[in-house]
Structure formats: C-alpha cells, structure tokens
Design a protein around this motif. Sequence first.
Motif, PDB file in Angstrom:
ATOM      1  N   TYR A 199       9.147 -10.148  23.660  1.00 60.62           N
ATOM      2  CA  TYR A 199       8.740 -10.210  25.147  1.00 60.62           C
ATOM      3  C   TYR A 199      10.049 -10.714  26.115  1.00 60.62           C
ATOM      4  O   TYR A 199      10.253 -10.134  27.018  1.00 60.62           O
ATOM      5  N   ILE A 200      10.444 -11.954  25.691  1.00 61.42           N
ATOM      6  CA  ILE A 200      10.915 -12.601  26.537  1.00 61.42           C
ATOM      7  C   ILE A 200      12.271 -13.367  26.433  1.00 61.42           C
ATOM      8  O   ILE A 200      13.088 -13.790  27.004  1.00 61.42           O
ATOM      9  N   SER A 201      12.765 -13.473  25.147  1.00 62.30           N
ATOM     10  CA  SER A 201      14.089 -14.188  24.809  1.00 62.30           C
ATOM     11  C   SER A 201      15.199 -13.192  25.491  1.00 62.30           C
ATOM     12  O   SER A 201      16.380 -14.010  25.491  1.00 62.30           O
ATOM     13  N   GLY A 202      15.193 -11.988  25.548  1.00 61.71           N
ATOM     14  CA  GLY A 202      16.303 -11.165  25.964  1.00 61.71           C
ATOM     15  C   GLY A 202      17.064 -10.142  25.259  1.00 61.71           C
ATOM     16  O   GLY A 202      17.481  -9.250  25.824  1.00 61.71           O
ATOM     17  N   GLY A 203      16.680 -10.311  23.854  1.00 58.73           N
ATOM     18  CA  GLY A 203      17.118  -9.082  23.193  1.00 58.73           C
ATOM     19  C   GLY A 203      16.112  -7.895  23.244  1.00 58.73           C
ATOM     20  O   GLY A 203      15.315  -8.213  23.690  1.00 58.73           O
ATOM     21  N   ASN A 204      16.535  -6.984  22.749  1.00 60.36           N
ATOM     22  CA  ASN A 204      15.791  -5.571  22.788  1.00 60.36           C
ATOM     23  C   ASN A 204      14.848  -5.665  21.602  1.00 60.36           C
ATOM     24  O   ASN A 204      15.296  -5.895  20.542  1.00 60.36           O
TER      25      ASN A 204
END
Length: 410
Positions: A341-346
């Motif tokens: 969801y949210i850490s930024g990796g795809n």
Amino acid sequence: MRVKETDAQVRETTAGIIGRVRTRGDAALRELAVDFDRQKLAKIEVPASAVGSALQCLDPALRSALERAARNIEAVHSASPPMSVEVEPEAGIVVGRRPDALTRVGAYAPGGRAAYASSVLMCAIPARVAGVEEIVVCSPPAKNGVPSAIVLAACAIAKVDRVFSVGGAGAIAAMAFGTETIPAVNKIVGPGNAYVAEAKAQVSRFVGIDSPAGPSELLVICDESSDPDTVAAEVLAQAEHDPDACVVIVALSESYADRVASAVAAAIATIERASIARDALKANGALLVARDAAEALEFSSDYAPEHLLLAAVDAPRLAAVARNSGCVFIGESSSVVFGDYISGGNHVLPTAGAARSYSGLGPLDFVRWTSYQRISRDAAESLALDTARLAEAEGLGAHSAAARRWSEAR
C-alpha cells in the motif's frame, strides 16, 4: 504449492473472451459485464465528474492515507527516471540511447473480491513520472455500474485521464485492440487473477505488457528471533487475496515451524476472509523446514516468489545474497502489507516464478528506447576497412562494398 501451467480451461475461456471483444467491441464488453459482473452497463466510460466526485466524497482519513501512499510512490519512482546515455568509444563515433515515453498506457485495477485502489496508484504514478501522455484505467463495475468509489478516488489522485467500467480478460482485450469506446494502448500493466494474467500473456504478441502478475505469492524465511504471530499475520494477509494465492513458510527449525503452524491456525479464525485464506492455504500453501538460512535462500532462489519476507536473524545480510524475488522485505517489521500500500515501492510484481527474469513495475516500463549513432567522415574512413573485413568473413559482399566506399571517399 504453485500451479505450474495455466489451466486449459482458463486458456480456452480467455481466448474466447479476447476473440469476442476483438470482433464485437463494446457489444461484447456489455455482454461480459452481464455474464461475469451481473451488471447491465449504462455507460462503459465513467464520466470525469464522477471520478472527481468520488475523491471529494471520500472519507478524509482515507483520502489522507491514499495521498500519503501517492506521495511515497512518486518519491520512490522519481528517484530512478529513465535517462539518456551517449558514449564516444572512438574519436568521431557517438552512440546513444534515448528514452521516449509511451503515448498511451492502460492500467488494470482488479475488482471482484476486493477493490484495489492501490493498484491504480502503483500503475499510474510511475507512468506519469516517465512522461506517458495518456493513462487509462479499466476496473470491474460494482453494484452501481461503475468501479468502487475508492478506485475512482485513486484515479483522481493519480491524474488518470480516462476510466472504464470493465474488468477481467475482456478489459485486457479492449485495451489491447481497442473498441468503439476504449482506445488501444501501447502497453498494459497491472495485476489480476488467473484470467487477467492469461489474457495479458495472450495479447502480448500485439501489445506490450509489464510482467506475468497473477495471484499473490509470499515466501517467508523465519526463525526463533521473529514472533510467530507476526509471521501468521503476514501469511494470512496474502492468503486472503484469492483462493489461488500461494503462501510458503520456510522455518529454520522444527520447533519454530510448529509454533508458526499453531499461530496460523489460531489467527485464521479471526479474519473476515477466512474461507478464502483457508482455500488458498489448502491448495497452495506449505510449511517447510530448512537446515539453515543458506538452504532456505537456495530454495527461495529456485522458487522465485513475488514477495520474500526475511523474518530471521541478520536479515540484512541474507537480503544481500537473496536472488530472484519480486521484492525482498528485510526484517519482520518490514511488513509486506506496507509494500502493498504505502511505503512507496511498487506492488506490481512478477509471480509464478517469473521473478527469475522479470522485475517489479517502474518508470523504465513506460518508455521505449531509441538508439542512435553519429559517425564523422574521418571516423567512417577509419572504420571502413575493418568493417569490410568482418562483412566479407560473413559472406556479405554488399556490406563490404558499402563500407569500402568510405575508405575511398577522399
């Protein structure tokens, strides 16, 4: 633990759907919506006003969470933009490679069992970072005939250009070949179920795709340093996606394996989607024991999971030598759900062993490369005779003659 080949029925059904959409366009999409989504579509395209309204009406806390995820995804993907390269291997010879953003990209956001607003962000934001001119999204209709409000809100946040209420293999076919309403795209990206993954594979001869991104997978390597309840929570988080989800635990001792098994058995009764998780674990789950971390990593490299969670002592050292996974999560606090969801990796990652050769989605997936060469007259004269010799060795006389002209240019 993992289906080795696409089921023949899935292949045949998918091929039939693609054929219907390719020949009959919007009419086929409307029929498929009735057949699979139990929806009679008033319109295939979602009005821009409905997309904007979904964002305005979204719960403020939920909107804030989506916007935080979007900021992190943009920050991570902006750090590795496609870049031009130009090299001069000899005086007068310039060889370069330039990234050209794709004109139009189609993103698939799954629906059905859950609404995947996160997939909209994961697909559309890297495309924007790469400079794609137009982004369209297809997502299955909910009961009101359009994709869920949170999916539409995510489309607004990600600045998607057009949204269509179609799902499954039909959506993939529509984006590949175009219909009266949905434009054909240069590339299709995004995760999906077995039918979506198969459809992407079948249309890949005609349009670019990201990677085989089918049902979710998790491999956990864990030992006594990690909390069995945390491992159980990670296992169930992925198992609840889909009955075809695949979850494998590799424990580094028999005693710890028993503790994890007990934790999973206790926790599964507490989750809302327990029946889906049970089906997934029964069909595609495994609890294994390795002699040591080296054996566990060897198995992981062979297995090539979508997600690899290292919940073991010295996880950073293990991560440094881990190979062939879509994304490695280092330490038990690096929950896979943060990556979802949210850490930024795809989170659009290769599945079904494709991580041996494919990588996760990123800006590089949204460009094509133009290669070019610029050779001065002096350099051409210098290259001529050696080029002619190489051409003659291959039996290509016209090549040799074309090269030799430059040795005689003066």
